[in-house]
Scaffold this active site. Structure first.
Site, PDB file in Angstrom:
ATOM      1  N   LYS A 203      92.802  21.562  63.433  1.00 30.69           N
ATOM      2  CA  LYS A 203      91.609  22.062  64.336  1.00 30.69           C
ATOM      3  C   LYS A 203      91.084  20.883  64.946  1.00 30.69           C
ATOM      4  CE  LYS A 203      91.751  25.831  62.135  1.00 30.69           C
ATOM      5  NZ  LYS A 203      92.546  25.784  60.952  1.00 30.69           N
TER       6      LYS A 203
HETATM    7  C1  LIG Z   1      90.833  31.846  62.074  1.00 30.60           C
HETATM    8  C2  LIG Z   1      90.741  30.978  60.923  1.00 30.60           C
HETATM    9  N1  LIG Z   1      89.702  31.269  59.934  1.00 30.60           N
HETATM   10  C3  LIG Z   1      89.527  30.563  58.776  1.00 30.60           C
HETATM   11  C4  LIG Z   1      90.370  29.406  58.651  1.00 30.60           C
HETATM   12  C5  LIG Z   1      90.232  28.649  57.450  1.00 30.60           C
HETATM   13  O1  LIG Z   1      89.967  27.556  57.473  1.00 30.60           O
HETATM   14  P1  LIG Z   1      90.523  26.452  56.287  1.00 30.60           P
HETATM   15  O2  LIG Z   1      91.980  26.376  56.582  1.00 30.60           O
HETATM   16  O3  LIG Z   1      89.660  25.326  56.564  1.00 30.60           O
HETATM   17  O4  LIG Z   1      90.105  26.983  54.852  1.00 30.60           O
HETATM   18  C6  LIG Z   1      91.461  29.040  59.590  1.00 30.60           C
HETATM   19  C7  LIG Z   1      92.095  28.127  59.341  1.00 30.60           C
HETATM   20  O5  LIG Z   1      93.397  27.752  59.314  1.00 30.60           O
HETATM   21  C8  LIG Z   1      91.531  29.822  60.839  1.00 30.60           C
HETATM   22  O6  LIG Z   1      92.598  29.669  61.717  1.00 30.60           O
END
Ligand SMILES: Cc1ncc(COP(=O)(O)O)c(C=O)c1O
Length: 431
Positions: A203
């Protein structure tokens, strides 16, 4: 530019357009080292008591950067969605409208909260939720909508706000891709009742893992604190919380890194934006490639992935996955099936016994077709990670040269079986 003059595709053994490394991600330097060592030395590493000092300072700065009153650090961007829905008062059994084209977590978080994700198709030009499709799915059970600001744009927050107001829906912005983005000059995460961000490695800001929820609503903030901190109320509140909670706290070691990352964000946005402008201008002129439509109301763009649409007809009938494999062999890391269409995703097959509200909802009304999401997921989308745009203009020129080389020689690959492409891809990466 390595191999720039050769026409033999790297996937077929020719020299790649680009042999050298791309800018490293995560970007890091002496500031992260200093912050991490300071946190390490003071021994106050955890997230308890919540919020710990560094995560409180970071959350305040992050909230301000996104025009919100509050933010609360959490363990990742999946649980942030789950607890945000719960804190917004979206009860188990409620239907939650999510885009069909996003990471599985947008939908699975709703399932974890006991809710039913309902998939709306996306706009093929912006790749974000199509608000008319969402409107057609609203029933008396619908209690929330979760727009995702996908890849390098922002969902139409004005239309979503109107839809939500019309039907009394809560809005949770999934801003996992959109740190620092602004819609009509105001930060994402401040338009809905709450916003959710991820700090996972790929990210735009990262501590390896992590997440944050933004809100300007005190009640939501209070519920969030209890939900992520084992049911404990925030300090100063005497009565017990209404429900049990999880331990979804972020560590202060992560917060130390994130404070530095926030300081780097605006400059990185500028570099990526300048390179993205150059890349978009070239893509306009390449037959068979189509840029994402960026709404004028996106006043600050966060580019998590540079995305465009691919039309195989302009590439001698080559399918998207072979195009992406050929591009990667030329030294440009690209992805095609970055996301699936969620109604048919292999990663989203909830066990009916564990998610009864979901199975009952499907029995009442099967998931709607989402043809735009399917076309993008399996035939048209191409995704380039943002760090390719974190360097000089010559990096952009390498991307373009690789695309044009594959296009010129596309006939050499057209008609190859998927298994053969996979064999060539493996042989190339083993070198
Ligand atoms: C659009 C979206 N929502 C939620 C997430 C979830 O985040 P995390 O990987 O920090 O749990 C991601 C991450 O990959 C994402 O791209």
């Amino acid at each position: 530019m390595a191999g720039g003059s050769s026409t033999k595709l790297a996937l077929l053994g020719g020299p790649p357009v680009r042999g050298k490394a791309w800018p490293q991600w995560p970007a890091r330097g002496a500031e992260e080292e200093r912050a991490l060592i300071a946190a390490l030395r003071d021994g106050d590493w955890g997230g308890f008591p919540l919020p710990n000092e560094r995560s409180a300072t970071f959350a305040a700065a992050f909230a301000e950067r996104h025009d919100c009153k509050h933010a609360l650090c959490v363990a990742n961007g999946t649980v942030s969605l789950e607890v945000a829905l719960q804190a917004m008062g979206v009860e188990p059994g409620a239907e939650v409208i999510v885009p069909a084209y996003t990471f599985e977590a947008t939908a699975s978080a709703a399932l974890f909260a006991g809710c039913v994700p309902v998939f709306a198709d996306i706009d093929p030009d912006t790749w974000c939720i199509e608000v008319e499709a969402a409107a057609s799915l609203v029933t008396e059970r619908t209690k929330a909508i979760v727009p995702v600001h996908l890849a390098m744009t922002v969902a139409d927050l004005d239309a979503i706000g109107e839809l939500a107001a019309r039907h009394g829906l809560a809005v949770l912005e999934d801003c996992a891709h959109a740190h620092g983005a602004r819609w009509r000059g105001r930060g994402v995460g401040s338009w809905g009742d709450a916003g959710s961000f991820s700090f996972q490695t790929s990210k735009l800001m990262t501590a390896g893992e992590g997440g944050i929820v933004t809100t300007s609503d005190e009640t939501i903030l209070d519920r969030l604190q209890a939900l992520v901190n084992c049911g404990r109320q925030r300090p100063g509140v005497a009565e017990p919380a209404a429900d049990i909670g999880h331990n979804y706290r972020m560590t202060d070691l992560q917060a130390a890194i994130l404070e530095v990352q926030l300081g780097r964000l605006d400059r990185q946005h500028e570099i990526r934006a300048a390179n993205a402008r150059r890349l978009r201008a070239t893509i306009e002129d390449i037959d068979g490639l189509t840029n994402l439509r960026i709404d004028d109301r996106v006043t600050t763009q966060a580019i998590y992935q540079f995305v465009f649409r691919f039309d195989s007809e302009a590439f001698a009938g080559l399918d998207r996955d072979t195009f992406v494999a050929a591009l990667a062999a030329e030294g440009v890391p690209a992805d095609g099936r970055f996301y699936e269409s969620l109604p048919v995703s292999e990663l989203l097959r909830p066990d009916p016994a564990r998610y009864p509200a979901w199975s009952e909802a499907l029995a009442r009304r099967p998931a709607a077709d989402c043809p735009n999401a399917e076309r993008l997921a399996y035939r048209e989308s191409v995704w380039l990670p943002h760090q390719l745009l974190l360097g000089t203009e010559s990096n952009v020129d390498d991307i373009v040269e690789a695309v044009l080389k594959v296009q010129r020689a596309a006939a050499d690959l057209a008609g190859l079986e998927t298994a053969e492409v996979e064999r060539l891809r493996r042989a190339r990466s083993a070198r």
